[in-house]
Scaffold this motif. Structure first.
Motif, PDB file in Angstrom:
ATOM      1  N   ALA A  21       0.427  -1.266  -0.107  1.00  0.00           N
ATOM      2  CA  ALA A  21       0.270   0.307  -0.221  1.00  0.00           C
ATOM      3  C   ALA A  21       0.736   1.391  -0.148  1.00  0.00           C
ATOM      4  O   ALA A  21       2.201   1.033   0.818  1.00  0.00           O
ATOM      5  CB  ALA A  21      -0.433   0.019   1.436  1.00  0.00           C
ATOM      6  N   GLU A  22       1.515   2.262  -0.938  1.00  0.00           N
ATOM      7  CA  GLU A  22       1.384   3.263  -1.425  1.00  0.00           C
ATOM      8  C   GLU A  22       1.568   4.190   0.156  1.00  0.00           C
ATOM      9  O   GLU A  22      -0.075   4.333  -0.172  1.00  0.00           O
ATOM     10  CB  GLU A  22       1.516   3.902  -2.768  1.00  0.00           C
ATOM     11  N   PRO A  23       1.587   5.176   1.002  1.00  0.00           N
ATOM     12  CA  PRO A  23       1.605   6.303   1.196  1.00  0.00           C
ATOM     13  C   PRO A  23       0.825   6.947   0.459  1.00  0.00           C
ATOM     14  O   PRO A  23       1.296   7.552  -0.955  1.00  0.00           O
ATOM     15  CB  PRO A  23       2.116   6.542   1.746  1.00  0.00           C
ATOM     16  N   LEU A  24       0.229   7.352   0.967  1.00  0.00           N
ATOM     17  CA  LEU A  24      -1.056   8.912  -0.124  1.00  0.00           C
ATOM     18  C   LEU A  24      -0.435   9.733   0.074  1.00  0.00           C
ATOM     19  O   LEU A  24       0.170  10.776   1.448  1.00  0.00           O
ATOM     20  CB  LEU A  24      -2.629   8.829   0.157  1.00  0.00           C
ATOM     21  N   ARG A  25      -0.675  10.942  -1.176  1.00  0.00           N
ATOM     22  CA  ARG A  25      -0.164  11.999  -0.536  1.00  0.00           C
ATOM     23  C   ARG A  25      -1.202  12.815  -0.235  1.00  0.00           C
ATOM     24  O   ARG A  25      -2.674  12.503  -0.993  1.00  0.00           O
ATOM     25  CB  ARG A  25       0.115  12.947  -2.221  1.00  0.00           C
ATOM     26  N   PHE A  26      -1.388  13.542   0.601  1.00  0.00           N
ATOM     27  CA  PHE A  26      -2.538  14.444   1.344  1.00  0.00           C
ATOM     28  C   PHE A  26      -2.416  16.125   1.541  1.00  0.00           C
ATOM     29  O   PHE A  26      -0.754  15.726   1.708  1.00  0.00           O
ATOM     30  CB  PHE A  26      -2.955  13.168   2.820  1.00  0.00           C
ATOM     31  N   VAL A  27      -3.586  16.292   1.496  1.00  0.00           N
ATOM     32  CA  VAL A  27      -3.886  17.545   2.384  1.00  0.00           C
ATOM     33  C   VAL A  27      -3.566  17.940   3.910  1.00  0.00           C
ATOM     34  O   VAL A  27      -5.191  17.093   4.420  1.00  0.00           O
ATOM     35  CB  VAL A  27      -4.238  19.106   1.584  1.00  0.00           C
ATOM     36  N   ASP A  28      -3.368  18.066   4.433  1.00  0.00           N
ATOM     37  CA  ASP A  28      -3.392  18.542   6.528  1.00  0.00           C
ATOM     38  C   ASP A  28      -4.008  19.654   6.710  1.00  0.00           C
ATOM     39  O   ASP A  28      -3.934  20.870   5.975  1.00  0.00           O
ATOM     40  CB  ASP A  28      -2.012  18.838   7.119  1.00  0.00           C
ATOM     41  N   SER A  35      -0.293  14.612  14.605  1.00  0.00           N
ATOM     42  CA  SER A  35       0.501  14.958  13.584  1.00  0.00           C
ATOM     43  C   SER A  35       0.319  13.622  13.114  1.00  0.00           C
ATOM     44  O   SER A  35       0.725  12.687  13.900  1.00  0.00           O
ATOM     45  CB  SER A  35       1.822  15.888  13.689  1.00  0.00           C
ATOM     46  N   ILE A  36       0.062  13.488  11.313  1.00  0.00           N
ATOM     47  CA  ILE A  36      -0.275  12.444  10.769  1.00  0.00           C
ATOM     48  C   ILE A  36       1.271  12.241  10.462  1.00  0.00           C
ATOM     49  O   ILE A  36       1.942  13.053   9.942  1.00  0.00           O
ATOM     50  CB  ILE A  36      -1.258  13.050   9.319  1.00  0.00           C
ATOM     51  N   GLN A  37       1.383  10.793  10.158  1.00  0.00           N
ATOM     52  CA  GLN A  37       2.664  10.399   9.907  1.00  0.00           C
ATOM     53  C   GLN A  37       2.406   9.189   8.519  1.00  0.00           C
ATOM     54  O   GLN A  37       3.459   9.790   7.125  1.00  0.00           O
ATOM     55  CB  GLN A  37       3.219   8.994  10.639  1.00  0.00           C
ATOM     56  N   GLU A  38       1.395   9.255   8.252  1.00  0.00           N
ATOM     57  CA  GLU A  38       0.690   8.502   7.566  1.00  0.00           C
ATOM     58  C   GLU A  38      -0.721   8.217   6.496  1.00  0.00           C
ATOM     59  O   GLU A  38      -1.105   7.576   7.769  1.00  0.00           O
ATOM     60  CB  GLU A  38       1.947   7.272   6.933  1.00  0.00           C
ATOM     61  N   VAL A  39      -1.135   8.048   5.431  1.00  0.00           N
ATOM     62  CA  VAL A  39      -2.493   7.902   5.416  1.00  0.00           C
ATOM     63  C   VAL A  39      -2.508   6.688   4.494  1.00  0.00           C
ATOM     64  O   VAL A  39      -1.464   7.244   3.056  1.00  0.00           O
ATOM     65  CB  VAL A  39      -3.008   9.072   4.965  1.00  0.00           C
ATOM     66  N   ASN A  40      -2.755   5.939   4.182  1.00  0.00           N
ATOM     67  CA  ASN A  40      -3.264   4.256   3.230  1.00  0.00           C
ATOM     68  C   ASN A  40      -4.922   4.868   2.998  1.00  0.00           C
ATOM     69  O   ASN A  40      -5.464   4.244   3.673  1.00  0.00           O
ATOM     70  CB  ASN A  40      -2.524   3.400   3.563  1.00  0.00           C
ATOM     71  N   VAL A  41      -5.040   4.665   1.717  1.00  0.00           N
ATOM     72  CA  VAL A  41      -6.414   4.063   1.483  1.00  0.00           C
ATOM     73  C   VAL A  41      -6.145   3.107   0.491  1.00  0.00           C
ATOM     74  O   VAL A  41      -5.518   3.207  -0.645  1.00  0.00           O
ATOM     75  CB  VAL A  41      -7.537   5.301   0.426  1.00  0.00           C
ATOM     76  N   SER A  42      -7.280   1.640   0.519  1.00  0.00           N
ATOM     77  CA  SER A  42      -6.263   0.708   0.004  1.00  0.00           C
ATOM     78  C   SER A  42      -8.455  -0.484  -0.636  1.00  0.00           C
ATOM     79  O   SER A  42      -8.658  -0.119  -0.001  1.00  0.00           O
ATOM     80  CB  SER A  42      -5.672  -0.138   0.518  1.00  0.00           C
ATOM     81  N   LYS A 129     -13.249  14.360   2.692  1.00  0.00           N
ATOM     82  CA  LYS A 129     -12.253  15.284   3.974  1.00  0.00           C
ATOM     83  C   LYS A 129     -12.782  14.221   5.199  1.00  0.00           C
ATOM     84  O   LYS A 129     -13.632  13.795   5.976  1.00  0.00           O
ATOM     85  CB  LYS A 129     -12.807  16.145   4.041  1.00  0.00           C
ATOM     86  N   TRP A 130     -11.228  13.474   6.187  1.00  0.00           N
ATOM     87  CA  TRP A 130     -11.379  13.052   6.865  1.00  0.00           C
ATOM     88  C   TRP A 130     -11.520  13.122   8.277  1.00  0.00           C
ATOM     89  O   TRP A 130      -9.936  13.485   8.698  1.00  0.00           O
ATOM     90  CB  TRP A 130     -11.029  11.057   7.027  1.00  0.00           C
ATOM     91  N   LEU A 140      -7.418  15.785  16.198  1.00  0.00           N
ATOM     92  CA  LEU A 140      -6.589  14.927  16.269  1.00  0.00           C
ATOM     93  C   LEU A 140      -5.732  14.736  14.689  1.00  0.00           C
ATOM     94  O   LEU A 140      -4.191  14.909  15.029  1.00  0.00           O
ATOM     95  CB  LEU A 140      -6.448  13.327  16.954  1.00  0.00           C
ATOM     96  N   PHE A 141      -6.593  14.609  13.979  1.00  0.00           N
ATOM     97  CA  PHE A 141      -6.050  15.069  12.429  1.00  0.00           C
ATOM     98  C   PHE A 141      -6.827  15.166  11.482  1.00  0.00           C
ATOM     99  O   PHE A 141      -8.168  15.295  11.785  1.00  0.00           O
ATOM    100  CB  PHE A 141      -5.429  13.621  11.793  1.00  0.00           C
ATOM    101  N   CYS A 142      -6.761  15.703  10.416  1.00  0.00           N
ATOM    102  CA  CYS A 142      -7.227  16.343   9.441  1.00  0.00           C
ATOM    103  C   CYS A 142      -6.823  16.178   8.246  1.00  0.00           C
ATOM    104  O   CYS A 142      -5.787  16.603   8.216  1.00  0.00           O
ATOM    105  CB  CYS A 142      -8.542  17.938   9.928  1.00  0.00           C
ATOM    106  N   TRP A 143      -6.959  15.248   7.307  1.00  0.00           N
ATOM    107  CA  TRP A 143      -6.351  15.491   5.945  1.00  0.00           C
ATOM    108  C   TRP A 143      -7.635  14.812   5.088  1.00  0.00           C
ATOM    109  O   TRP A 143      -8.539  14.938   5.190  1.00  0.00           O
ATOM    110  CB  TRP A 143      -5.335  13.970   6.147  1.00  0.00           C
ATOM    111  N   LYS A 144      -7.263  15.559   3.104  1.00  0.00           N
ATOM    112  CA  LYS A 144      -8.187  15.904   2.435  1.00  0.00           C
ATOM    113  C   LYS A 144      -7.384  14.664   1.318  1.00  0.00           C
ATOM    114  O   LYS A 144      -6.005  15.015   1.035  1.00  0.00           O
ATOM    115  CB  LYS A 144      -9.100  17.133   2.476  1.00  0.00           C
ATOM    116  N   ILE A 145      -8.140  14.426   0.542  1.00  0.00           N
ATOM    117  CA  ILE A 145      -7.813  13.631  -0.730  1.00  0.00           C
ATOM    118  C   ILE A 145      -8.760  13.860  -1.770  1.00  0.00           C
ATOM    119  O   ILE A 145      -9.584  13.488  -1.329  1.00  0.00           O
ATOM    120  CB  ILE A 145      -7.217  12.184  -0.507  1.00  0.00           C
ATOM    121  N   PRO A 146      -8.392  13.966  -2.999  1.00  0.00           N
ATOM    122  CA  PRO A 146      -8.821  13.844  -4.066  1.00  0.00           C
ATOM    123  C   PRO A 146      -9.816  12.273  -4.606  1.00  0.00           C
ATOM    124  O   PRO A 146      -8.953  11.391  -4.511  1.00  0.00           O
ATOM    125  CB  PRO A 146      -8.749  14.789  -5.642  1.00  0.00           C
ATOM    126  N   VAL A 147     -10.911  12.056  -4.554  1.00  0.00           N
ATOM    127  CA  VAL A 147     -11.229  11.035  -4.755  1.00  0.00           C
ATOM    128  C   VAL A 147     -12.287  11.621  -6.662  1.00  0.00           C
ATOM    129  O   VAL A 147     -13.086  12.215  -7.045  1.00  0.00           O
ATOM    130  CB  VAL A 147     -11.921  10.215  -3.946  1.00  0.00           C
TER     131      VAL A 147
END
Length: 151
Positions: A21-28, A35-42, A129-130, A140-147
């Motif tokens: 699983a590749e770590p995703l590029r995300f926007v904090d 602090s986010i270390q890694e986000v994975n979506v599989s 947005k999660w 604690l965390f907030c990240w966004k990815i385009p889908v």
């Protein structure tokens, strides 16, 4: 024996890399208490993630907490034209999603959840947005990815 060619090595390496699983590029989007270390979506082999209707996606977020908190709660949104539409998830309780609660300051946690993509969702591009909030309703965390939602 002959040494394998650099090309053969390269091919073997790239094949091994795609299996993981590749770590995703995300926007904090405002992780204040962690602090986010890694986000994975599989499964999401390429970005933006193609989300197929009727499929459930695994979410894994590794983060470190900067605070202590008894509990944690997830909020998920689909963001379109800067409007947040709540996305229902089966388990909003972070403490039932891989996080050992109470959350301790300076500890790292692996948050695990599922994102179900319902068949009635429209086929559109949007931003997922999660957020995970603590007892103080701080993130604690907030990240966004385009889908891209697709059939």
């Amino acid at each position: 024996a002959m040494a394998p060619s650099p090309l053969a090595l390269l091919l073997a390496l790239s094949a091994a890399a795609t299996a993981l699983a590749e770590p995703l590029r995300f926007v904090d989007c405002g992780s204040k208490d962690g602090s986010i270390q890694e986000v994975n979506v599989s499964p999401c082999p390429t970005q933006p993630c193609l989300l197929h209707k009727g499929t459930s996606y695994s979410i894994n977020v590794t983060f470190a907490s900067k605070i202590e908190s008894q509990g944690s709660k997830a909020k998920v949104y689909g963001e379109m034209l800067h409007v947040d539409i709540p996305f229902p998830i089966p388990e909003p309780d972070g403490c039932k999603s891989g996080i050992k609660c109470p959350i301790q300051k300076g500890h790292s946690y692996s948050y695990l959840n599922k994102l179900p993509v319902k068949s009635e969702y429209p086929s559109i591009k949007l931003i997922v947005k999660w957020e995970l909030v603590d007892d103080q309703d701080q993130m604690l965390f907030c990240w966004k990815i385009p889908v891209q939602i697709t059939s």
